[in-house]
Scaffold this motif. Structure first.
Motif, PDB file in Angstrom:
ATOM      1  N   GLN A 226      -4.828  -2.806   5.744  1.00  0.00           N
ATOM      2  CA  GLN A 226      -4.815  -1.814   6.815  1.00  0.00           C
ATOM      3  C   GLN A 226      -4.048  -2.318   8.037  1.00  0.00           C
ATOM      4  OE1 GLN A 226      -7.537  -2.822   5.161  1.00  0.00           O
ATOM      5  NE2 GLN A 226      -7.910  -0.987   3.906  1.00  0.00           N
TER       6      GLN A 226
ATOM      7  N   TYR B 103       5.692  -6.216   6.099  1.00  0.00           N
ATOM      8  CA  TYR B 103       4.362  -5.915   5.567  1.00  0.00           C
ATOM      9  C   TYR B 103       3.874  -7.068   4.687  1.00  0.00           C
ATOM     10  CZ  TYR B 103       0.714  -3.914   2.646  1.00  0.00           C
ATOM     11  OH  TYR B 103      -0.468  -3.703   1.981  1.00  0.00           O
TER      12      TYR B 103
ATOM     13  N   VAL C   3       4.125   0.132  10.383  1.00  0.00           N
ATOM     14  CA  VAL C   3       4.381   1.413  11.050  1.00  0.00           C
ATOM     15  C   VAL C   3       4.857   1.184  12.479  1.00  0.00           C
ATOM     16  CG1 VAL C   3       3.310   3.545  11.878  1.00  0.00           C
ATOM     17  CG2 VAL C   3       2.768   2.684   9.591  1.00  0.00           C
TER      18      VAL C   3
ATOM     19  N   THR D 161      -0.362  -2.592   7.293  1.00  0.00           N
ATOM     20  CA  THR D 161       0.284  -1.281   7.323  1.00  0.00           C
ATOM     21  C   THR D 161       0.538  -0.834   8.755  1.00  0.00           C
ATOM     22  OG1 THR D 161      -0.767  -0.636   5.237  1.00  0.00           O
ATOM     23  CG2 THR D 161       0.064   1.136   6.643  1.00  0.00           C
TER      24      THR D 161
ATOM     25  N   ALA E  53       4.992   4.983   2.180  1.00  0.00           N
ATOM     26  CA  ALA E  53       5.256   6.294   2.768  1.00  0.00           C
ATOM     27  C   ALA E  53       5.957   6.154   4.115  1.00  0.00           C
ATOM     28  CB  ALA E  53       3.948   7.064   2.930  1.00  0.00           C
ATOM     29  N   ALA E  54       5.505   5.193   4.926  1.00  0.00           N
ATOM     30  CA  ALA E  54       6.145   4.960   6.222  1.00  0.00           C
ATOM     31  C   ALA E  54       7.596   4.538   6.040  1.00  0.00           C
ATOM     32  CB  ALA E  54       5.376   3.894   6.999  1.00  0.00           C
TER      33      ALA E  54
ATOM     34  N   THR F 164       0.827  -1.200   0.000  1.00  0.00           N
ATOM     35  CA  THR F 164       0.000   0.000   0.000  1.00  0.00           C
ATOM     36  C   THR F 164       0.866   1.257   0.000  1.00  0.00           C
ATOM     37  OG1 THR F 164      -0.095   0.071   2.419  1.00  0.00           O
ATOM     38  CG2 THR F 164      -1.794  -1.212   1.283  1.00  0.00           C
ATOM     39  N   ARG F 165       0.261   2.346  -0.426  1.00  0.00           N
ATOM     40  CA  ARG F 165       0.978   3.621  -0.444  1.00  0.00           C
ATOM     41  C   ARG F 165       1.353   4.064   0.967  1.00  0.00           C
ATOM     42  NH1 ARG F 165      -2.458   7.278  -4.840  1.00  0.00           N
ATOM     43  NH2 ARG F 165      -2.006   5.968  -6.688  1.00  0.00           N
ATOM     44  N   SER F 166       0.497   3.749   1.929  1.00  0.00           N
ATOM     45  CA  SER F 166       0.783   4.137   3.315  1.00  0.00           C
ATOM     46  C   SER F 166       2.023   3.422   3.837  1.00  0.00           C
ATOM     47  CB  SER F 166      -0.421   3.823   4.207  1.00  0.00           C
ATOM     48  OG  SER F 166      -1.553   4.547   3.804  1.00  0.00           O
ATOM     49  N   ALA F 167       2.152   2.141   3.512  1.00  0.00           N
ATOM     50  CA  ALA F 167       3.329   1.393   3.948  1.00  0.00           C
ATOM     51  C   ALA F 167       4.589   1.923   3.273  1.00  0.00           C
ATOM     52  CB  ALA F 167       3.146  -0.094   3.644  1.00  0.00           C
TER      53      ALA F 167
END
Length: 295
Positions: free
Chosen positions: A136, A126, A143, A139, A15-16, A10-13
């Protein structure tokens, strides 16, 4: 059916991971160029020297490691420039990163490499979480890995060979879940090559596979391989380079269990088995600080 070697993140992972890499590498480089030392600055010098000698054909030689050898500390000899560090820590997996160091042979390269390895470990974690969990939750686990004190602290310290362990371990577990056996075997070998004691991690994986009855034969192979590797390495191979493993490290770490000024790993294992209550006491005391560490 063979599962494809494909991982969606995911983009959130991502980004982290980017934030973690930028911050950790940035802080380490700032500290280095500001000449601000840390508790492991001496180790940074050792590894930089080992890598520098490695790209010049003097593999694993370190005069700084010689300064910490039993020949210097106990016998009063002078350090030597041709001392082989493999007698203290057997770390052939460092060979893998020599080409990267050769591109820019300096300490900052090792600092960035450490940040990159820890960042990659989080992304593999991840992928491992995604085997059973939603994007979710996966991720959130990633994080939490990047935000954990036990991850941030060692990462912000100077370079150490143990920074390879999370990547290889998470990759090993992912390969196990995906049944990528060729990758599983390769990572098992790399894990053993990180340090002489990293076989304990591989043994724990094998023990789990036997106990859970998921892959008992593979688990038995891992237990036998890792335990035998550690015994042969510490009792036969490493003493070929120096006697530091028996005269220094075993005494410093397990001096409370054994008598005398020298001990092999076999002596230590027998001492631990012969004094189980002392071992339990050492594990759980001081109780307050032990609980604080676990939390």
């Amino acid at each position: 059916m063979r599962k494809r070697l494909r991982i969606d993140i995911t983009r959130s992972a991502i980004a982290a991971a980017v934030i973690f890499f930028v911050l950790t590498s940035g802080f380490m480089l700032h500290r280095f160029y500001s000449f601000y030392h840390s508790y492991s600055s001496f180790d940074q010098g050792i590894f930089n020297q080992v890598f520098w000698n490695g790209i010049h054909g003097r593999f694993f030689q370190s005069s700084l490691s010689s300064y910490l050898s039993s020949a210097v500390l106990h016998d009063g000899n002078l350090p030597t420039v041709f001392y082989h560090r493999l007698g203290q820590h057997f770390t052939p997996a460092l060979f893998l990163w020599l080409p990267i160091y050769a591109l820019s042979p300096s300490s900052p390269t090792l600092l960035v490499l450490q940040a990159a390895l820890m960042t990659a470990a989080g992304l593999v974690l991840y992928a491992l979480a995604r085997v059973y969990l939603s994007p979710q939750l996966s991720t959130m686990i990633t994080v939490s890995f990047y935000a954990a004190n036990v991850v941030i602290g060692p990462t912000l310290a100077n370079f150490h060979d143990s920074c390879q362990l999370p990547l290889y371990m998470f990759g090993l577990l992912l390969a196990l879940e995906k049944r990528w056996w060729w990758l599983f075997a390769g990572l098992a070998v790399l894990l053993l090559g990180v340090r002489e004691d990293s076989g304990i991690l591989l043994f724990s994986v094998g023990f789990y596979l036997v106990l859970s009855r998921r892959y008992p034969r593979i688990g038995l192979i891992l237990c036998t391989l890792s335990f035998g590797y550690m015994l042969v390495l510490t009792n036969l191979v490493m003493p070929l380079f120096s006697d530091d493993i028996s005269r220094r490290f075993m005494i410093e770490q397990f001096g409370g269990y054994i008598e005398g000024s020298e001990a092999s790993t076999l002596d230590v294992i027998w001492a631990l088995l012969s004094n189980p209550w002392l071992l339990i006491k050492e594990i759980f005391t001081p109780f307050g600080r032990t609980i604080q560490y676990l939390l």
